[in-house]
Design a protein around this motif. Structure first.
Motif, PDB file in Angstrom:
ATOM      1  N   LEU A  50       0.728  -1.093  -0.212  1.00 16.26           N
ATOM      2  CA  LEU A  50      -0.056   0.031  -0.115  1.00 16.26           C
ATOM      3  C   LEU A  50       0.896   1.195  -0.003  1.00 16.26           C
ATOM      4  O   LEU A  50       1.790   1.283   0.757  1.00 16.26           O
ATOM      5  CB  LEU A  50      -0.763  -0.028   1.285  1.00 16.26           C
ATOM      6  CG  LEU A  50      -1.972  -1.117   1.245  1.00 16.26           C
ATOM      7  CD1 LEU A  50      -2.635  -0.971   2.617  1.00 16.26           C
ATOM      8  CD2 LEU A  50      -3.038  -0.826   0.188  1.00 16.26           C
ATOM      9  N   PRO A  51       0.570   2.297  -0.957  1.00 18.66           N
ATOM     10  CA  PRO A  51       1.455   3.374  -1.002  1.00 18.66           C
ATOM     11  C   PRO A  51       1.206   4.308   0.351  1.00 18.66           C
ATOM     12  O   PRO A  51       0.213   4.284   0.855  1.00 18.66           O
ATOM     13  CB  PRO A  51       1.014   4.247  -2.372  1.00 18.66           C
ATOM     14  CG  PRO A  51      -0.284   3.630  -2.614  1.00 18.66           C
ATOM     15  CD  PRO A  51      -0.216   2.100  -1.938  1.00 18.66           C
ATOM     16  N   SER A  52       2.389   4.773   0.862  1.00 16.54           N
ATOM     17  CA  SER A  52       2.297   5.769   2.171  1.00 16.54           C
ATOM     18  C   SER A  52       1.633   6.925   2.049  1.00 16.54           C
ATOM     19  O   SER A  52       1.161   7.546   3.145  1.00 16.54           O
ATOM     20  CB  SER A  52       3.606   5.922   2.814  1.00 16.54           C
ATOM     21  OG  SER A  52       4.545   6.733   1.778  1.00 16.54           O
ATOM     22  N   ASP A  53       1.268   7.564   0.750  1.00 14.55           N
ATOM     23  CA  ASP A  53       0.766   8.744   0.647  1.00 14.55           C
ATOM     24  C   ASP A  53      -0.422   8.870  -0.525  1.00 14.55           C
ATOM     25  O   ASP A  53      -0.795   9.912  -1.109  1.00 14.55           O
ATOM     26  CB  ASP A  53       1.922   9.895   0.341  1.00 14.55           C
ATOM     27  CG  ASP A  53       2.423   9.327  -1.089  1.00 14.55           C
ATOM     28  OD1 ASP A  53       2.577   8.416  -1.270  1.00 14.55           O
ATOM     29  OD2 ASP A  53       3.206  10.351  -1.635  1.00 14.55           O
ATOM     30  N   GLU A  54      -0.963   7.702  -0.726  1.00 17.79           N
ATOM     31  CA  GLU A  54      -2.037   7.548  -1.676  1.00 17.79           C
ATOM     32  C   GLU A  54      -2.977   6.684  -1.316  1.00 17.79           C
ATOM     33  O   GLU A  54      -2.835   5.512  -0.424  1.00 17.79           O
ATOM     34  CB  GLU A  54      -1.404   6.864  -3.038  1.00 17.79           C
ATOM     35  CG  GLU A  54      -0.638   8.082  -3.738  1.00 17.79           C
ATOM     36  CD  GLU A  54      -0.299   7.609  -5.451  1.00 17.79           C
ATOM     37  OE1 GLU A  54      -1.301   6.865  -5.956  1.00 17.79           O
ATOM     38  OE2 GLU A  54       0.877   7.384  -5.714  1.00 17.79           O
ATOM     39  N   CYS A  55      -4.368   6.972  -1.427  1.00 12.02           N
ATOM     40  CA  CYS A  55      -5.797   5.971  -1.140  1.00 12.02           C
ATOM     41  C   CYS A  55      -5.606   4.904  -1.850  1.00 12.02           C
ATOM     42  O   CYS A  55      -5.219   4.861  -2.995  1.00 12.02           O
ATOM     43  CB  CYS A  55      -6.808   6.892  -1.234  1.00 12.02           C
ATOM     44  SG  CYS A  55      -6.880   8.281  -0.308  1.00 12.02           S
ATOM     45  N   ARG A  56      -6.125   3.832  -1.319  1.00  8.32           N
ATOM     46  CA  ARG A  56      -6.296   2.542  -1.928  1.00  8.32           C
ATOM     47  C   ARG A  56      -7.614   1.789  -1.229  1.00  8.32           C
ATOM     48  O   ARG A  56      -7.866   2.154  -0.165  1.00  8.32           O
ATOM     49  CB  ARG A  56      -5.388   1.413  -2.073  1.00  8.32           C
ATOM     50  CG  ARG A  56      -4.099   2.024  -2.819  1.00  8.32           C
ATOM     51  CD  ARG A  56      -4.146   2.118  -4.287  1.00  8.32           C
ATOM     52  NE  ARG A  56      -2.947   2.467  -5.105  1.00  8.32           N
ATOM     53  CZ  ARG A  56      -2.757   3.639  -5.483  1.00  8.32           C
ATOM     54  NH1 ARG A  56      -3.512   4.517  -5.162  1.00  8.32           N
ATOM     55  NH2 ARG A  56      -1.684   3.744  -6.150  1.00  8.32           N
ATOM     56  N   TYR A  57      -8.307   0.790  -2.272  1.00  8.89           N
ATOM     57  CA  TYR A  57      -9.091   0.025  -1.489  1.00  8.89           C
ATOM     58  C   TYR A  57      -8.245  -1.362  -1.598  1.00  8.89           C
ATOM     59  O   TYR A  57      -7.656  -1.540  -2.455  1.00  8.89           O
ATOM     60  CB  TYR A  57     -10.369  -0.161  -2.415  1.00  8.89           C
ATOM     61  CG  TYR A  57     -11.187   1.111  -2.448  1.00  8.89           C
ATOM     62  CD1 TYR A  57     -11.584   1.703  -1.391  1.00  8.89           C
ATOM     63  CD2 TYR A  57     -11.414   1.374  -3.859  1.00  8.89           C
ATOM     64  CE1 TYR A  57     -12.456   2.748  -1.797  1.00  8.89           C
ATOM     65  CE2 TYR A  57     -12.296   2.483  -3.952  1.00  8.89           C
ATOM     66  CZ  TYR A  57     -12.814   3.052  -2.905  1.00  8.89           C
ATOM     67  OH  TYR A  57     -13.796   4.310  -3.355  1.00  8.89           O
ATOM     68  N   ALA A  58      -8.590  -2.286  -0.572  1.00  7.90           N
ATOM     69  CA  ALA A  58      -7.908  -3.490  -0.458  1.00  7.90           C
ATOM     70  C   ALA A  58      -8.846  -4.665  -0.077  1.00  7.90           C
ATOM     71  O   ALA A  58      -9.567  -4.193   0.890  1.00  7.90           O
ATOM     72  CB  ALA A  58      -6.646  -3.253   0.080  1.00  7.90           C
ATOM     73  N   ILE A  59      -8.566  -5.811  -0.167  1.00 12.61           N
ATOM     74  CA  ILE A  59      -9.131  -7.061   0.082  1.00 12.61           C
ATOM     75  C   ILE A  59      -8.097  -7.832   0.792  1.00 12.61           C
ATOM     76  O   ILE A  59      -6.870  -7.937   0.060  1.00 12.61           O
ATOM     77  CB  ILE A  59     -10.017  -7.657  -1.088  1.00 12.61           C
ATOM     78  CG1 ILE A  59     -10.877  -6.975  -1.541  1.00 12.61           C
ATOM     79  CG2 ILE A  59     -10.191  -9.078  -0.330  1.00 12.61           C
ATOM     80  CD1 ILE A  59     -12.175  -6.702  -0.469  1.00 12.61           C
ATOM     81  N   PHE A  60      -8.172  -8.352   1.829  1.00  9.64           N
ATOM     82  CA  PHE A  60      -7.181  -9.299   2.399  1.00  9.64           C
ATOM     83  C   PHE A  60      -7.881 -10.515   3.028  1.00  9.64           C
ATOM     84  O   PHE A  60      -8.947 -10.480   3.609  1.00  9.64           O
ATOM     85  CB  PHE A  60      -6.349  -8.550   3.366  1.00  9.64           C
ATOM     86  CG  PHE A  60      -5.239  -9.364   4.014  1.00  9.64           C
ATOM     87  CD1 PHE A  60      -4.028  -9.461   3.464  1.00  9.64           C
ATOM     88  CD2 PHE A  60      -5.448  -9.894   5.214  1.00  9.64           C
ATOM     89  CE1 PHE A  60      -2.987 -10.307   3.705  1.00  9.64           C
ATOM     90  CE2 PHE A  60      -4.259 -11.120   5.626  1.00  9.64           C
ATOM     91  CZ  PHE A  60      -3.165 -11.165   5.095  1.00  9.64           C
ATOM     92  N   ASP A  61      -7.491 -11.673   2.512  1.00 12.89           N
ATOM     93  CA  ASP A  61      -8.084 -13.036   3.037  1.00 12.89           C
ATOM     94  C   ASP A  61      -7.230 -13.404   4.114  1.00 12.89           C
ATOM     95  O   ASP A  61      -5.993 -13.926   4.014  1.00 12.89           O
ATOM     96  CB  ASP A  61      -7.844 -13.922   1.835  1.00 12.89           C
ATOM     97  CG  ASP A  61      -8.707 -15.236   2.301  1.00 12.89           C
ATOM     98  OD1 ASP A  61      -9.439 -15.374   3.281  1.00 12.89           O
ATOM     99  OD2 ASP A  61      -8.367 -16.004   1.439  1.00 12.89           O
ATOM    100  N   PHE A  62      -7.668 -13.103   5.525  1.00 11.31           N
ATOM    101  CA  PHE A  62      -7.087 -13.487   6.891  1.00 11.31           C
ATOM    102  C   PHE A  62      -7.147 -14.657   7.391  1.00 11.31           C
ATOM    103  O   PHE A  62      -8.580 -15.167   7.521  1.00 11.31           O
ATOM    104  CB  PHE A  62      -7.425 -12.470   7.642  1.00 11.31           C
ATOM    105  CG  PHE A  62      -6.731 -12.482   9.074  1.00 11.31           C
ATOM    106  CD1 PHE A  62      -5.274 -12.396   9.155  1.00 11.31           C
ATOM    107  CD2 PHE A  62      -7.442 -12.837  10.040  1.00 11.31           C
ATOM    108  CE1 PHE A  62      -4.795 -12.565  10.327  1.00 11.31           C
ATOM    109  CE2 PHE A  62      -6.675 -12.738  11.318  1.00 11.31           C
ATOM    110  CZ  PHE A  62      -5.371 -12.912  11.613  1.00 11.31           C
TER     111      PHE A  62
END
Length: 139
Positions: free
Chosen positions: A60-72
């Motif tokens: 994930l970039p430290s200074d840009e927004c994102r959406y993410a999916i994580f399978d935990f």
């Protein structure tokens, strides 16, 4: 089909990759990005099933927004192996205000496209989505 409030469409590949993660566990995580030139949410990065949560957060970039999916994957107190699909709205404090607004206004519509999300997290810095937070929300 673009959304009237944000104007963002969702690329079919987003839904396809999410279904592969959910049904076949082909990926550990997916990072999505809004491509402002085409006004569409696209897949930016796919994590291999062997990759860790640290690999995910590092993507994930430290200074840009994102959406993410994580399978935990986790083990319950009854010693059962389980997994939960997390949706993370990553909106770091250092990202542009316009970007934060765009991601915030598009989030609900994007989430509706991905059927099977079990836990949602909103994070503005890495501590808000640390592994301890993920573990406590998964239980």
């Amino acid at each position: 089909m673009a959304n009237a409030t944000s104007g963002m469409a969702v690329n079919d590949d987003c839904k396809l990759k999410f279904l592969e993660l959910k049904a076949k566990r082909t990926y550990r995580f997916i990072v999505f990005k809004i491509d402002e030139t085409v006004k569409e949410v696209i897949v930016e990065k796919l994590g291999e099933p062997t990759q860790s949560y640290e690999d995910f957060t590092a993507s994930l970039p430290s200074d840009e927004c994102r959406y993410a999916i994580f399978d935990f994957d986790f083990v319950t107190e009854e010693n059962c192996q389980k997994s939960k699909i997390f949706f993370i709205a990553w909106s770091p404090d250092t990202s542009r205000v316009r970007s934060k607004m765009l991601y915030a206004s598009s989030k609900d519509r994007f989430k509706r496209e991905l059927d099977g999300i079990q836990v949602e997290l909103q994070a503005t810095d890495p501590t808000e989505m640390g592994l301890d937070v993920i573990r406590s929300r998964a239980a």
